[in-house]
Write a protein that holds these residues in place. Structure first.
Motif, PDB file in Angstrom:
ATOM      1  N   LEU A  84      -4.433   6.880   3.563  1.00  0.00           N
ATOM      2  CA  LEU A  84      -3.126   7.508   3.382  1.00  0.00           C
ATOM      3  C   LEU A  84      -2.650   7.325   1.954  1.00  0.00           C
ATOM      4  N   GLU A  85      -2.085   8.395   1.406  1.00  0.00           N
ATOM      5  CA  GLU A  85      -1.383   8.293   0.134  1.00  0.00           C
ATOM      6  C   GLU A  85       0.031   8.820   0.311  1.00  0.00           C
ATOM      7  N   THR A  86       1.025   8.045  -0.128  1.00  0.00           N
ATOM      8  CA  THR A  86       2.401   8.505  -0.204  1.00  0.00           C
ATOM      9  C   THR A  86       2.823   8.479  -1.669  1.00  0.00           C
ATOM     10  N   ALA A  87       4.065   8.825  -1.934  1.00  0.00           N
ATOM     11  CA  ALA A  87       4.558   8.801  -3.306  1.00  0.00           C
ATOM     12  C   ALA A  87       4.518   7.404  -3.898  1.00  0.00           C
ATOM     13  N   ASP A  88       4.575   6.383  -3.034  1.00  0.00           N
ATOM     14  CA  ASP A  88       4.730   5.013  -3.514  1.00  0.00           C
ATOM     15  C   ASP A  88       3.521   4.119  -3.304  1.00  0.00           C
ATOM     16  N   ALA A  89       2.579   4.523  -2.430  1.00  0.00           N
ATOM     17  CA  ALA A  89       1.545   3.558  -2.039  1.00  0.00           C
ATOM     18  C   ALA A  89       0.294   4.253  -1.535  1.00  0.00           C
ATOM     19  N   TRP A  90      -0.767   3.424  -1.467  1.00  0.00           N
ATOM     20  CA  TRP A  90      -1.999   3.783  -0.781  1.00  0.00           C
ATOM     21  C   TRP A  90      -2.149   2.855   0.425  1.00  0.00           C
ATOM     22  N   ALA A 135      -0.322  -6.960  -1.947  1.00  0.00           N
ATOM     23  CA  ALA A 135      -0.629  -6.026  -0.856  1.00  0.00           C
ATOM     24  C   ALA A 135       0.083  -6.455   0.416  1.00  0.00           C
ATOM     25  N   ASP A 136       0.319  -5.500   1.272  1.00  0.00           N
ATOM     26  CA  ASP A 136       0.960  -5.769   2.563  1.00  0.00           C
ATOM     27  C   ASP A 136       0.032  -5.330   3.687  1.00  0.00           C
ATOM     28  N   PHE A 137      -0.227  -6.244   4.613  1.00  0.00           N
ATOM     29  CA  PHE A 137      -1.013  -5.934   5.789  1.00  0.00           C
ATOM     30  C   PHE A 137      -0.096  -5.983   7.006  1.00  0.00           C
ATOM     31  N   GLY A 138      -0.178  -4.965   7.842  1.00  0.00           N
ATOM     32  CA  GLY A 138       0.686  -4.918   9.020  1.00  0.00           C
ATOM     33  C   GLY A 138      -0.079  -4.421  10.230  1.00  0.00           C
ATOM     34  N   VAL A 139       0.459  -4.713  11.410  1.00  0.00           N
ATOM     35  CA  VAL A 139      -0.157  -4.276  12.661  1.00  0.00           C
ATOM     36  C   VAL A 139       0.260  -2.828  12.916  1.00  0.00           C
ATOM     37  N   THR A 140      -0.680  -1.908  12.826  1.00  0.00           N
ATOM     38  CA  THR A 140      -0.368  -0.502  13.052  1.00  0.00           C
ATOM     39  C   THR A 140      -0.126  -0.238  14.536  1.00  0.00           C
ATOM     40  N   GLN A 141      -1.070  -0.666  15.373  1.00  0.00           N
ATOM     41  CA  GLN A 141      -0.910  -0.464  16.819  1.00  0.00           C
ATOM     42  C   GLN A 141      -1.798  -1.427  17.582  1.00  0.00           C
ATOM     43  N   VAL A 142      -1.318  -1.805  18.792  1.00  0.00           N
ATOM     44  CA  VAL A 142      -2.094  -2.677  19.684  1.00  0.00           C
ATOM     45  C   VAL A 142      -2.213  -2.039  21.065  1.00  0.00           C
ATOM     46  N   VAL A 143      -2.248  -0.706  21.111  1.00  0.00           N
ATOM     47  CA  VAL A 143      -2.263  -0.016  22.401  1.00  0.00           C
ATOM     48  C   VAL A 143      -3.318   1.075  22.502  1.00  0.00           C
ATOM     49  N   THR A 162      -1.798  -2.035   2.671  1.00  0.00           N
ATOM     50  CA  THR A 162      -1.065  -1.154   1.759  1.00  0.00           C
ATOM     51  C   THR A 162      -0.926  -1.796   0.391  1.00  0.00           C
ATOM     52  N   ILE A 163      -1.213  -1.012  -0.639  1.00  0.00           N
ATOM     53  CA  ILE A 163      -1.014  -1.474  -2.005  1.00  0.00           C
ATOM     54  C   ILE A 163      -0.051  -0.495  -2.684  1.00  0.00           C
ATOM     55  N   ARG A 164       1.022  -1.018  -3.242  1.00  0.00           N
ATOM     56  CA  ARG A 164       2.026  -0.180  -3.888  1.00  0.00           C
ATOM     57  C   ARG A 164       1.536   0.306  -5.247  1.00  0.00           C
ATOM     58  N   LYS A 165       1.853   1.537  -5.575  1.00  0.00           N
ATOM     59  CA  LYS A 165       1.387   2.115  -6.842  1.00  0.00           C
ATOM     60  C   LYS A 165       2.042   1.465  -8.045  1.00  0.00           C
ATOM     61  N   ASN A 166       3.236   0.907  -7.895  1.00  0.00           N
ATOM     62  CA  ASN A 166       3.940   0.366  -9.052  1.00  0.00           C
ATOM     63  C   ASN A 166       3.366  -0.964  -9.552  1.00  0.00           C
ATOM     64  N   VAL A 167       2.325  -1.470  -8.863  1.00  0.00           N
ATOM     65  CA  VAL A 167       1.692  -2.683  -9.395  1.00  0.00           C
ATOM     66  C   VAL A 167       0.705  -2.352 -10.517  1.00  0.00           C
TER      67      VAL A 167
END
Length: 413
Positions: A319-325, A387-395, A404-409
């Motif tokens: 995924l790419e958004t305006a702020d992150a990958w 970087a931020d790691f999060g639980v997307t789904q457990v179902v 996720t790594i923010r582009k501003n780094v």
């Protein structure tokens, strides 16, 4: 560039699976755009609010003893005998497509840009300007065997309302405990075990005035979006995998770009499982399942052109958004190849966040080392501090963790 329209109908949707052998509902070229309608497979939780008066929805959900508009509902066979209904292998999501991309070949990457997302309004005059969705605390939810109130176990459906004029919040209307439902073919469903069963509201007790002081911020997005895998002709829509699918990330909405490795000629893109809102983990089993229409742009990146770009070596959805990958780690990066002949059934028996986290780490490490030319030590340091790691789904059987790594780094000078 050409703009296409793909409305919902029994001829343009497929229910519960991705497939490389289904006749494409639309064929387009790289650079083309398409407006694609999607329906929630939970619309029959409240037929009056989410189907009645809507010609497209009514045509797809039509099911009588004499006629079933969409017969196959899952990756199973269409010939019986059946216990829960035809196509009862595995898979639940209503998907629109497939969309074939001219010139797409294995090894290429398909970029899908989500230009806009809009709710599908209710059609009855008394609900003018409203859109409705269903959230189900279901038997596949993470919570199901950890309930503290009676009756235990139970499945609970909560109906939410949105204002289609732009109100950015959803509010609960009522809920009810699932009671056994009999489908038009005479099969009894004691639990929510087969998609598209119409709930007879004479059998349930509505509980109103619920969540009275709660407004849920709307996050319109598509929970299931991706390409056909190569390993099987019919692949369940439930577990996500290397070509995308049921990733269930609320960030896959307006303004987002998704990148998928192409596994079969034509790519065969499908989209559905539309959501009004969802939190990370989708803990109870579903989001606010509603019907949405999206505007998409499709860009085909040929394998020969990937070197030196962020897509070099990409073998998984990104995924790419305006702020992150963001990259997506799963318990099994490609469960179809890893688990053998019974993979579609066996994957649910091995769900692990530990393995999903390790997969997300490895994918983000590869991204930083390949795209940003970092050493392994540099990449690991940056992941720890930036970087931020999060639980997307457990179902979804094949559990997910996003990295996720923010582009501003990254410095641009």
């Amino acid at each position: 560039m050409k703009h296409h329209l793909l409305p919902v109908s029994p001829k343009t949707v497929h229910w519960g699976y991705f497939s490389k052998v289904v006749t494409p509902a639309l064929t387009l070229k790289s650079g083309d755009r398409a407006t694609i309608e999607t329906l929630t497979h939970h619309a029959n939780d409240d037929y009056e609010r989410m189907i009645e008066g809507d010609p497209g929805a009514e045509s797809v959900f039509k099911w009588t003893r004499e006629h079933k508009a969409v017969v196959r509902r899952g990756s199973g066979p269409t010939e019986g005998p059946f216990i829960r209904g035809s196509g009862e292998g595995v898979g639940v999501h209503l998907l629109t497509g497939p969309v074939a991309i001219e010139g797409a070949e294995p090894g290429d990457v398909l970029e899908v840009r989500i230009l806009d997302v809009r709710p599908r309004p209710a059609c009855k005059a008394c609900y003018a300007g409203k859109c409705f969705g269903s959230n189900v605390a279901a038997n596949w939810g993470f919570h199901y065997h950890d309930l503290i109130e009676e009756p235990k176990p139970r499945e609970v459906v909560t109906i939410f309302e949105l204002d289609t004029s732009g109100e950015p919040f959803a509010k609960a209307v009522y809920n009810y405990v699932w009671m056994p439902q009999t489908d038009p073919d005479g099969i009894l469903h004691p639990t929510i075990d087969y998609p598209g069963v119409c709930v007879d509201h004479a059998t349930i007790r509505k509980r109103e005035n619920i969540l009275p002081n709660v407004r849920v911020p709307a996050r319109l997005h598509f929970g299931t979006m991706g390409l056909a895998p190569s390993e099987e002709d019919f692949v369940s829509s439930i577990p996500p995998s290397y070509t995308g699918g049921n990733i269930d990330d609320w960030r896959v909405g307006k303004g987002a770009k998704m990148f998928y490795p192409v596994a079969v000629p034509g790519a065969f893109f499908s989209v559905g499982d539309p959501h009004a809102a969802q939190g990370d983990s989708e803990l109870g089993g579903t989001a606010i399942e509603t019907s949405l229409t999206g505007d998409f742009e499709f860009i085909l990146h040929k394998h020969r052109d990937l070197g030196g770009t962020p897509l070099e070596g990409l073998t998984h959805p990104m995924l790419e958004t305006a702020d992150a990958w963001s990259v997506y780690g799963f318990t099994f990066p490609n469960y179809l190849a890893e688990l053998g002949a019974n993979a579609q059934l066996d994957v649910a028996n091995h769900s692990s966040l530990d393995r999903a986290m390790r997969d997300a780490f490895r994918k983000l490490r590869r991204f930083l080392m390949t795209v940003h030319k970092m050493s392994e030590d540099e990449a690991i340091s940056l992941m720890s501090v930036g970087a931020d790691f999060g639980v997307t789904q457990v179902v979804d059987a094949n559990w997910g963790v996003h990295g996720t790594i923010r582009k501003n780094v990254f410095r641009c000078d």
